[in-house]
Write an enzyme that holds these catalytic residues in place. Structure first.
Site, PDB file in Angstrom:
ATOM      1  N   THR A 142       0.845  -1.193   0.000  1.00 27.16           N
ATOM      2  CA  THR A 142       0.000   0.000   0.000  1.00 27.16           C
ATOM      3  C   THR A 142       0.880   1.242   0.000  1.00 27.16           C
ATOM      4  O   THR A 142       1.865   1.298   0.742  1.00 27.16           O
ATOM      5  CB  THR A 142      -0.861  -0.010   1.277  1.00 27.16           C
ATOM      6  OG1 THR A 142      -1.515  -1.260   1.348  1.00 27.16           O
ATOM      7  CG2 THR A 142      -1.869   1.121   1.276  1.00 27.16           C
ATOM      8  N   ARG A 170     -13.403  -8.639  -1.515  1.00 29.64           N
ATOM      9  CA  ARG A 170     -12.513  -8.688  -0.347  1.00 29.64           C
ATOM     10  C   ARG A 170     -11.977  -7.276  -0.042  1.00 29.64           C
ATOM     11  O   ARG A 170     -11.520  -6.564  -0.918  1.00 29.64           O
ATOM     12  CB  ARG A 170     -11.348  -9.644  -0.626  1.00 29.64           C
ATOM     13  CG  ARG A 170     -10.283  -9.726   0.485  1.00 29.64           C
ATOM     14  CD  ARG A 170      -9.115  -8.804   0.230  1.00 29.64           C
ATOM     15  NE  ARG A 170      -8.044  -8.970   1.213  1.00 29.64           N
ATOM     16  CZ  ARG A 170      -7.031  -8.130   1.335  1.00 29.64           C
ATOM     17  NH1 ARG A 170      -6.945  -7.064   0.554  1.00 29.64           N
ATOM     18  NH2 ARG A 170      -6.100  -8.327   2.233  1.00 29.64           N
ATOM     19  N   GLY A 172      -9.303  -5.181   2.416  1.00 29.71           N
ATOM     20  CA  GLY A 172      -8.166  -5.323   3.339  1.00 29.71           C
ATOM     21  C   GLY A 172      -8.176  -4.233   4.398  1.00 29.71           C
ATOM     22  O   GLY A 172      -9.192  -3.571   4.646  1.00 29.71           O
ATOM     23  N   GLY A 196      -3.495  -7.499   4.685  1.00 27.70           N
ATOM     24  CA  GLY A 196      -4.552  -6.780   5.378  1.00 27.70           C
ATOM     25  C   GLY A 196      -5.187  -7.543   6.515  1.00 27.70           C
ATOM     26  O   GLY A 196      -5.480  -6.976   7.580  1.00 27.70           O
TER      27      GLY A 196
HETATM   28  N1  GLY Z   1      -2.670  -3.971   2.917  1.00 25.86           N
HETATM   29  C1  GLY Z   1      -3.421  -4.057   1.742  1.00 25.86           C
HETATM   30  C2  GLY Z   1      -4.333  -5.188   1.676  1.00 25.86           C
HETATM   31  O1  GLY Z   1      -4.127  -6.216   2.309  1.00 25.86           O
HETATM   32  O2  GLY Z   1      -5.307  -5.119   0.962  1.00 25.86           O
END
Ligand code: GLY
Length: 297
Positions: A142, A170, A172, A196
């Site tokens: 990210t 989904r 995160g 996430g």
């Molecule tokens: N940290 C980003 C995700 O897992 O979507």
């Protein structure tokens, strides 16, 4: 105290190095955070954020983003949005309402279109190729930026395409306040990158802010939050990284990775690429040797 900015990954260095120029022409803190994130969102070579991000298991790119104003504690977020060019701009615009601050899927896309945000087909040929080859790619990086201006106002922004081959829908940690980001100008700001689900189980951004609230500086708070959580979950998570900036202007970073690059603005407003070395639990400045060996974004 000077202007402060900290961001995740080498991919943010390009625009962070323009911060000095942006400050000269009086960009606001929000505009700088958005500019750094948009630069990564618009770059098709980065496969974990925005245009060129890797798709879900049905071949569609679904994006998440969040923004928080540390003065008012207002936040905005979008999750699982398709074909929105700059999710960070939609997220930051959602801070304005008293309600409806986090919009997801079709509702978020409707809001973005009604409010004139640019659309774009986000799946690039290269990302599609990777999808068709089912190339296993480490894609959960990210882009996060935390800043503090000369008045002491703080803010944080984050943006990601999330996990490669995720289930449609989904979501995160990134657009989830308290997990992927949190900011209070009186205390400090934190943002997370990595898997996430592992970050959400520990609500790691608010957990780190709470350690700063108790008096730890940004670095101590990142370490305390991450290591306490890792102990609780038997050191199972392999990829979690945190960045932080406390209200006194101290930077912090911590990671489970051997190398976690991040960028800071130094006292002369120049961007510096730093690395948290997970095996040695220390921070160094990236040198030519490190850059030559580093293969990630
Ligand atoms: N940290 C980003 C995700 O897992 O979507």
């Amino acid at each position: 105290m000077g202007y402060k900015l900290i961001s995740t990954w080498k991919m943010s260095f390009h625009k962070m190095s323009e911060a000095k120029r942006m400050l000269k022409i009086k960009y606001s803190l929000q505009e700088i955070i958005e500019a750094v994130i948009m630069d990564v969102e618009d770059n098709p070579d980065f496969h974990s954020v925005g245009y060129g991000g890797l798709p879900n298991n049905e071949g569609e790119v679904e994006l998440d983003a969040g923004y928080m104003d540390g003065d008012s504690l207002a936040f905005g977020a979008v999750s699982a949005v398709k074909n929105i060019r700059n999710p960070i701009l939609v997220a930051s615009s959602l801070t304005k309402g008293k309600t409806n601050n986090h919009l997801t899927g079709k509702g978020a896309e409707k809001y973005a279109k009604e409010n004139g945000f640019k659309t774009r087909r986000m799946l690039t040929g290269k990302a599609k190729e990777k999808y068709l080859d089912k190339v296993k790619e480490n894609s959960h990086d990210t882009v996060c930026v935390i800043g503090k201006d000369l008045n002491g106002s703080m803010a944080v922004g984050v943006s990601t395409s999330g996990l490669f081959m995720k289930h449609p829908g989904r979501v995160g940690d990134s657009p989830i306040i308290g997990s992927g980001f949190y900011c209070d100008s009186q205390i400090g700001g934190v943002a997370a990158t990595g898997i996430g689900e592992d970050i959400m189980r520990g609500c790691l951004s608010i957990s780190t802010v709470n350690y700063m609230r108790q008096g730890l500086n940004a670095q101590q708070a990142c370490e305390k939050a991450l290591f306490t959580y890792l102990e609780r979950v038997n050191n199972e998570p392999e990829a979690i990284s945190l960045i932080a900036l406390d209200a006194k202007g101290n930077y912090g970073a911590c990671s489970t990775l051997a190398d976690f690059p991040f960028v800071i603005l130094d006292e002369n407003n120049e961007a510096r690429l730093m690395v948290y070395l997970g095996n040695e639990k220390r921070i160094v400045e990236a040198d030519q040797k490190w850059l030559a060996n580093y293969k990630g974004d």
